[in-house]
Design a protein around this motif. Sequence first.
Motif, mmCIF file in Angstrom:
data_model
loop_
_atom_site.group_PDB
_atom_site.id
_atom_site.type_symbol
_atom_site.label_atom_id
_atom_site.label_comp_id
_atom_site.label_asym_id
_atom_site.label_seq_id
_atom_site.Cartn_x
_atom_site.Cartn_y
_atom_site.Cartn_z
ATOM 1 N N LYS A 108 9.046 10.408 -6.476
ATOM 2 C CA LYS A 108 7.816 9.954 -5.841
ATOM 3 C C LYS A 108 8.106 8.878 -4.803
ATOM 4 O O LYS A 108 7.543 8.883 -3.707
ATOM 5 C CB LYS A 108 6.856 9.419 -6.902
ATOM 6 C CG LYS A 108 5.455 9.258 -6.367
ATOM 7 C CD LYS A 108 4.452 9.112 -7.461
ATOM 8 C CE LYS A 108 3.742 10.421 -7.769
ATOM 9 N NZ LYS A 108 3.046 10.380 -9.068
ATOM 10 N N VAL A 164 7.194 8.654 -0.874
ATOM 11 C CA VAL A 164 6.517 7.533 -0.229
ATOM 12 C C VAL A 164 7.298 7.095 0.998
ATOM 13 O O VAL A 164 6.746 6.903 2.079
ATOM 14 C CB VAL A 164 6.372 6.352 -1.216
ATOM 15 C CG1 VAL A 164 5.832 5.135 -0.488
ATOM 16 C CG2 VAL A 164 5.471 6.734 -2.368
ATOM 17 N N ALA A 181 6.770 9.406 3.715
ATOM 18 C CA ALA A 181 5.446 9.239 4.302
ATOM 19 C C ALA A 181 5.430 8.027 5.223
ATOM 20 O O ALA A 181 4.730 7.996 6.225
ATOM 21 C CB ALA A 181 4.399 9.079 3.197
ATOM 22 N N ARG A 215 3.350 14.679 -4.737
ATOM 23 C CA ARG A 215 2.508 15.264 -5.793
ATOM 24 C C ARG A 215 3.224 15.262 -7.134
ATOM 25 O O ARG A 215 2.637 15.567 -8.157
ATOM 26 C CB ARG A 215 2.143 16.715 -5.439
ATOM 27 C CG ARG A 215 1.150 16.829 -4.311
ATOM 28 C CD ARG A 215 0.846 18.301 -4.063
ATOM 29 N NE ARG A 215 0.163 18.510 -2.783
ATOM 30 C CZ ARG A 215 -1.172 18.621 -2.680
ATOM 31 N NH1 ARG A 215 -1.921 18.536 -3.749
ATOM 32 N NH2 ARG A 215 -1.708 18.812 -1.498
ATOM 33 N N SER A 274 -6.338 16.798 0.632
ATOM 34 C CA SER A 274 -5.027 16.132 0.734
ATOM 35 C C SER A 274 -4.111 16.929 1.637
ATOM 36 O O SER A 274 -3.365 16.369 2.460
ATOM 37 C CB SER A 274 -4.399 15.996 -0.644
ATOM 38 O OG SER A 274 -5.185 15.209 -1.492
ATOM 39 N N PHE A 291 -0.419 5.517 5.836
ATOM 40 C CA PHE A 291 -0.918 6.318 4.712
ATOM 41 C C PHE A 291 -1.366 5.410 3.581
ATOM 42 O O PHE A 291 -0.666 4.454 3.229
ATOM 43 C CB PHE A 291 0.207 7.196 4.161
ATOM 44 C CG PHE A 291 0.274 8.576 4.764
ATOM 45 C CD1 PHE A 291 -0.635 9.553 4.373
ATOM 46 C CD2 PHE A 291 1.259 8.902 5.672
ATOM 47 C CE1 PHE A 291 -0.564 10.829 4.915
ATOM 48 C CE2 PHE A 291 1.340 10.175 6.214
ATOM 49 C CZ PHE A 291 0.419 11.147 5.836
ATOM 50 N N PHE A 348 -2.712 6.012 -0.486
ATOM 51 C CA PHE A 348 -2.872 7.079 -1.476
ATOM 52 C C PHE A 348 -3.754 6.616 -2.628
ATOM 53 O O PHE A 348 -3.923 5.424 -2.874
ATOM 54 C CB PHE A 348 -1.507 7.472 -2.047
ATOM 55 C CG PHE A 348 -0.506 7.861 -1.009
ATOM 56 C CD1 PHE A 348 -0.497 9.145 -0.491
ATOM 57 C CD2 PHE A 348 0.433 6.952 -0.542
ATOM 58 C CE1 PHE A 348 0.433 9.507 0.470
ATOM 59 C CE2 PHE A 348 1.359 7.302 0.407
ATOM 60 C CZ PHE A 348 1.364 8.590 0.921
ATOM 61 N N HIS A 393 1.178 4.299 -5.050
ATOM 62 C CA HIS A 393 2.563 4.661 -4.713
ATOM 63 C C HIS A 393 3.365 3.497 -4.169
ATOM 64 O O HIS A 393 4.021 3.600 -3.138
ATOM 65 C CB HIS A 393 2.608 5.800 -3.677
ATOM 66 C CG HIS A 393 2.185 7.119 -4.234
ATOM 67 N ND1 HIS A 393 2.228 7.418 -5.567
ATOM 68 C CD2 HIS A 393 1.734 8.243 -3.622
ATOM 69 C CE1 HIS A 393 1.793 8.643 -5.761
ATOM 70 N NE2 HIS A 393 1.484 9.180 -4.601
#
Lengths: 506, 251
Positions: free
Chosen positions: A392, A396, A399, A504, B63, B110, B112, B116
């Motif tokens: 995850k 991140v 992203a 996800r 999403s 971003f 979430f 995160h």
Amino acid sequence: MLAMAAVMLSVATILITWSVMGGFLKTLIESGKTLVGDVAIVWPNVGFAHYDDLIERLEADEMIDSATPTIETFGLIKLPDDRVELISIKGIDAASYSAVTGFADTMWWKPITEPTSKDHAGADLRLDPENKAFFAEIEENGKSMSRFNTKTGLYEPAGVLGIEVTGLNARQVWGGYIPQSPLRALPDGGTEWIDTFMPRDGTVGLTILALDSQGHPIDPVTRTIPIANEFQSGLYEVDQGTIFVPLHVIQKMLRLHEAQRIERVKDTDNPFAVEVDPVTGELGPKMKEIIGIDPARVTTVFVRGIDGVELAEIHQRVRDIYEEFAQAHEGEVPESYLMQNQIKTWEEMNKTMISAVKKETGLVLFIFGIVSFTTVFLVLAIFWSMATEKTKDIGVLRALGASTPGIAWLWIRYGASIGIVGSVTGTAMGYWVVMNINEIHDWMGEQFGLVIWDPRQYYFVEIPSAVEPDKALIVFVIGILTCVVGAAIPAIHSARMDPVKALRFE
Amino acid sequence: MGTQMQEDGQGSTVASQPILSVRAVQKTYKLGRVKVPVLHGVDLNVQQGEWVTILGASGSGKSTLLHLLGGLDRPDKNSKSPASVKYQDRELTRLSKRALDRYRADDVGFVFQFYHLLPELSVLQNVTIGGMIKYGRLGYRTHRKEIVDRASSLLDRFGLSHRLKHRPAELSGGERQRVAIARALINEPSLLLADEPTGNLDVKTGASILDAIIEHRRDAGLTLVMVTHDERIAEKSDRVIRLVDGRVTDA
Ligand SMILES: Nc1ncnc2c1ncn2[C@@H]1O[C@H](COP(=O)(O)OP(=O)(O)O)[C@@H](O)[C@H]1O
Ligand SMILES: [Mg+2]
């Protein structure tokens, strides 16, 4: 952390095993060199003549330190308890042999002031100041290969026996010897104490088969040899099966000494020829004729080069010198082309041992290979699970705009840093353990009664405790590479991961 | 398509320049052999400085759409009606991987639903990492002070100045989300993509988070695309669109 500990332990283990194994092999090979010098010129059985001249020529060369004549043969030895065993006999000239080899230093019975490394209780007889004069005399006896005979009042030529030959010296946990007085079986069924300390009053019987100058066996000869001292070379095979005897004694026994060449006179032209018998002084029919002198012979000349010269160079030089020598004595000594393969380096002489040792080294390296391979997998597995755990976070980072190579680089750097820290600590730990391995071993023995290395069973007193920097460096670098390789696969995997899926990921 | 553009033009608080324009975007996921079509042809314009809220049932592809807008994913290739996601004058579907990385680092923030944050890093580091990614390891050194100052002031505005050294695990949900917003804003993006930012928070905390975003948007002239379930939040936005059956319908 886990990965680092794994790397550290693997690095340390490999370094320790390699150093200790390597140390043993090195000790073994070096012991093999102790009694043979650098190069040997060997003409077995019948030996070769004019060796004095050869040695003179050798020692005149600037590359050669010294050379010594030796006779190598086999015989039977009769021990104090009446056992008869096969033994390797070396006839040596003590002084020059010591100059070529480490012979004088192998003498076991000598006064010592410091206890040997494992003799914490000071149980060694040689330490006792009261025995000092006695052992000093014995040491001298050993070096000069003679022993004083109280009955005759003369010094007699004496032999130096391998310390393990008689079985009368019991090897101790601390690595030294205590002489024993065992029982001897008598023919009438009774027994008798053997109260003998070999270097004081022990003798052995040596029986050898002499050969004539044509190599045919003559009658076996037996001689009683007093023992001057006992030696320990560090090679068990040598120490339990070798006796050193003064060269002239063995030359005589083998009839390799300088002698008049005699020919029996039979159906000569003059059947009425007469001669004076040199013993009785009487005139009698001529039986034999002196037709010349047979020069003394030896089977081997050991050569030691000066320090710092390559073995191969010394080897070649000895060959060259022999060639000149053979030309000077044409027809009297083995020809140079026959001798080329008989001039051997100590490595060639110990070939079987060394090749066995090399095989072992190969085996050890093979096992290391597997261990390293396992470590790669270990690191890989650890990193893989870390990467999975961090899926995850990777999503991140992606992203936030982190690039694929950027993330791979992050992992590889992480792997490298784990590798460096693990390798540094592992190498340090390995170094420390190897340096203190004997202390650690002693401590384990005291604390848990765990003695892996018992000098009563193994022939080395101490566990080798030197780390070769080369090896340490190799292990260190491999440790780091292992981590980088182990990290690279998860790194590429996690960097390539679809960022959406990573986000996800639950 | 044409009608939508006209409607956009009538928006009251909105500048006329579209910052994002999405055409004929289709997205199909593959689950083994099964194809799961999610978006069937999405068309959408977002004006510079506009706040667009996306509503839609769970699993409707909100999403997914946000990820496409942020350049985290690419739409399906379709030769008959090629998809287009345009940010200002850049066609995202044709950008290289590296250019997409840059786009995310420089232009997009971003946020979430589940914050995160990186658990090993402190609050401050969680924010500055965005700057580190943007400038690279070496560039970060020269911009370090500027980035740290900006991170501190953002965190200060969100009432977290006393939490800089803490780990995310020591913070409440609302605090974590504010850290995440600060991280999204560290590189001064012009586009903020928020995926249910209040979805995991109670009403009161959610409202304060929203206020933080709105305040910042006003100050920075930020364009905001937000996914939410909360109709009350949607009401505050400039425009609401709905995703139904993989297509955009205006509310
Ligand atoms: N990687 C994937 N593989 C297969 N199906 C997916 C994947 N990601 C999302 N989906 C499916 O796509 C649909 C849309 O998901 P999503 O965009 O998360 O919806 P929303 O955000 O509106 O709840 C859901 O039915 C989801 O199960
Ligand atoms: Mg969603």
